[in-house]
Design an enzyme around this catalytic site. Sequence first.
Site, PDB file in Angstrom:
ATOM      1  N   VAL A  72      29.608  31.070  39.711  1.00 49.44           N
ATOM      2  CA  VAL A  72      30.758  30.919  40.607  1.00 49.44           C
ATOM      3  C   VAL A  72      32.049  31.121  39.825  1.00 49.44           C
ATOM      4  CG1 VAL A  72      32.054  29.266  42.019  1.00 49.44           C
ATOM      5  CG2 VAL A  72      29.558  29.317  42.147  1.00 49.44           C
ATOM      6  N   CYS A  73      32.995  31.853  40.430  1.00 47.28           N
ATOM      7  CA  CYS A  73      34.344  31.968  39.871  1.00 47.28           C
ATOM      8  C   CYS A  73      35.331  31.894  41.025  1.00 47.28           C
ATOM      9  CB  CYS A  73      34.515  33.255  39.076  1.00 47.28           C
ATOM     10  SG  CYS A  73      34.462  34.754  40.084  1.00 47.28           S
ATOM     11  N   ALA A  74      36.577  32.242  40.774  1.00 46.84           N
ATOM     12  CA  ALA A  74      37.600  32.092  41.806  1.00 46.84           C
ATOM     13  C   ALA A  74      37.434  33.104  42.934  1.00 46.84           C
ATOM     14  CB  ALA A  74      38.991  32.202  41.184  1.00 46.84           C
ATOM     15  N   GLU A  76      35.148  36.262  42.624  1.00 44.86           N
ATOM     16  CA  GLU A  76      33.870  36.975  42.552  1.00 44.86           C
ATOM     17  C   GLU A  76      33.706  37.795  41.282  1.00 44.86           C
ATOM     18  OE1 GLU A  76      31.843  40.781  44.592  1.00 44.86           O
ATOM     19  OE2 GLU A  76      32.226  39.189  46.053  1.00 44.86           O
ATOM     20  N   MET A 100      35.168  31.190  45.035  1.00 41.52           N
ATOM     21  CA  MET A 100      35.645  29.964  45.672  1.00 41.52           C
ATOM     22  C   MET A 100      36.564  30.259  46.852  1.00 41.52           C
ATOM     23  SD  MET A 100      34.177  27.377  44.267  1.00 41.52           S
ATOM     24  CE  MET A 100      35.167  25.932  44.685  1.00 41.52           C
TER      25      MET A 100
END
Length: 375
Positions: A72-74, A76, A100
């Site tokens: 998971v990141c901000a 993609e 996110m």
Amino acid sequence: MTVIKMTAAEVARKVIENQSLFILDVRNKDAFEDWKIEGHSFDYLNIPYFDLLDGVDEIIPQLPTDKDVLVVCAKEGSSLMVAEMVSEAGRDVFYLEGGMKSWSSYLEPIKVSDLTGGGELYQFVRLGKGCLSYMVISEGEAAIIDAVRFTEVFTNFAKEKNVEIKHVFDTHLHADHISGGRHIAEATGATYYLPPKDAEEVVFDYTPLEDGLTVKVGASQIEIGALYSPGHTIGSTSFIVDSKYLLTGDILFIDSIGRPDLAGLAEDWVGDLRETLYRRYRELAEDLIVLPAHFMIIEELNEDGTVAKRLGDLFAENHGLNIESEEDFRHTVTDNLPPQPNAYEQIRQVNMGKITPDTDEQTEMEIGPNRCAVR
């Protein structure tokens, strides 16, 4: 090994169905500690993306082999790159589509109950932000309460159910998320209701949501009755639906109570908050099922994914409803206020109709956890 996309909807099902998931979150430590994907059976490893640019060999032993691993990141991009490195190291791995950002915006509609005469009540759970919206359906008509800004979710759901949206309510002028209420009303021709004491600065037309107002939905006459309940804001209004459900807005939550300070008036409004919680609500039937506008922690979700609990149980279990001294109550509330929501003043301006940010700006305003409750 393969890299597989996992959607926010698929993650939501894992939350609601209490499935296990291992999340490798590659955002910076402060972002992760402030806000992450919560699940009943989730485990986490937070390693910032920049610490993985030289490779993932050191973290591979920390990744389980008996459950799905989701990177998971901000937004993609970073998670996809890390997932590809993990895959090259010989492991199956997922990445979160849209990051996110997509988690923050996803809504899961869940049926709460059947209502009198064949009606239905749905709760729209925004797991990534803790927002809860509602739709009451009866004989071809619908009413929506506390809609978030993703208006098509509600209008498309109404189309699926073959119902016409007739009424749209906001329990108060929201400060932690952008309301979709008046935009849904404009798109559908529905009546938009807002408490007038919260609407003194709005620049659009609305129908006053006054204490005692009763709106009927459908020919089966499901009633939505308004109960003035100030304290979170000076205009906050609750609803009793079908004589069974108490929609409390941001006044009362399952595990906490509403904060009175988002207009800078905590000292003024804390008395209103106590009056609502300790007098107005105490006069109601304890068998009413409380349906709030937000939840704070994943433990507040029931087994079916809904956020709901009997009012009498909250009187017994919710600490905010069991502080005998008014002075102690005042100190408990004003001394335990969490940080202000991100951009809450701007969000209030949007919900007043004074500014009209674009979609990306709205996303940035809403990033982060829900902070409507007293801790």
